[in-house]
Design an enzyme around this catalytic site. Structure first.
Site, short mmCIF file in Angstrom:
data_model
loop_
_atom_site.label_atom_id
_atom_site.label_comp_id
_atom_site.label_asym_id
_atom_site.label_seq_id
_atom_site.Cartn_x
_atom_site.Cartn_y
_atom_site.Cartn_z
CB SER A 276 -0.79 4.60 6.16
OG SER A 276 0.15 4.48 7.22
CD GLU B 51 2.67 -4.60 8.35
OE1 GLU B 51 3.02 -5.79 8.26
OE2 GLU B 51 3.25 -3.66 7.76
CG HIS C 110 -0.24 0.08 2.53
ND1 HIS C 110 0.27 1.25 3.03
CD2 HIS C 110 0.04 -0.88 3.45
CE1 HIS C 110 0.83 1.02 4.21
NE2 HIS C 110 0.71 -0.26 4.48
#
EC number: 5.4.2.11
Length: 232
Positions: A12, A87, A9
């Site tokens: 964040s 995760e 990803h």
């Protein structure tokens, strides 16, 4: 030749704030969205098309997948969200600033928690709001399935069965599969696919927003592996 693409990803909010995130559900930053968009555009330039996609149940991975598939005009393909691809759980470190944690516990101890293969951080107390027992997305799981902390070894113990039971059959039926996940769940997959030992895998860094392409033969043996940006 089959293709398996692993995509970490984008950045964040807690990546930006240098905090341990783990199973806590934080969204992408604007930079993270741009990284996901760039990854989708990169896959499009290289002519990648997917039959199926997997992701975790955490929005930073889900949104990365959405944005990437949108760039490919493939938001219609089937997607499975699985907690097993989450995760690594960082236990009592969840939410803490990494630099401040090193000051409190010592840089060497924090390095061991972060980078040893089989030493997890201290467990999260069940009363903590960060504990997954309070999260409705895990309501169907048994208490013993909910981690209070994890090492990479423990992360592998949930990722690998899911790989064998769900993803491998999909790869046998499909030509191209995309997995949008997290640094440590992807690291667990890489350890298995590359046959790395416990020490070697801890040195592997996973770039955000850079698709990692595995080319597999019909027996799902690795024929080639490369980051897509290297071929751009």
């Amino acid at each position: 030749m089959k293709k398996l693409v692993l995509l970490r990803h984008g950045q964040s909010i807690w990546n930006q704030e240098n905090r341990f995130t783990g199973w806590h559900d934080v969204d992408l930053t604007e930079k993270g969205r741009e990284e996901a968009q760039a990854a989708g555009q990169l896959m499009k330039r290289h002519g990648l098309r997917f039959d199926y996609a997997y992701t975790s149940v955490l929005k930073r991975a889900i949104r990365t997948l959405w944005i990437g598939l949108d760039e490919l005009d493939q938001m219609w393909i089937p997607v499975t969200k699985a907690w097993q691809l989450n995760e690594r759980h960082y236990g009592a470190l969840t939410g803490l600033n990494k630099a401040e944690t090193a000051e409190e516990y010592g840089a060497e101890q924090v390095h061991i928690w972060r980078r040893s293969y089989d030493t997890p951080p201290p467990p999260l107390d069940e009363t903590s709001p960060y504990h997954p027992r309070h999260d409705p997305r895990y309501a169907s799981l048994k208490p013993e399935q909910l981690p209070a902390t994890e090492s990479l070894a423990l992360t592998l113990e949930r990722v690998l069965p899911y790989w064998n039971e769900r993803i491998v059959p999909t790869l046998r039926d499909c030509d191209n599969v995309l997995i949008a996940a997290h640094g440590n769940s992807i690291r667990a997959l890489i350890k298995h696919l590359d046959g790395l030992d416990d020490e070697a895998i801890m040195k592997v860094e996973i770039a955000t927003g850079d698709p990692l392409v595995y080319e597999l033969d019909d027996a799902l043996a690795v024929v080639d592996k490369h980051y897509l940006r290297e071929r751009d």
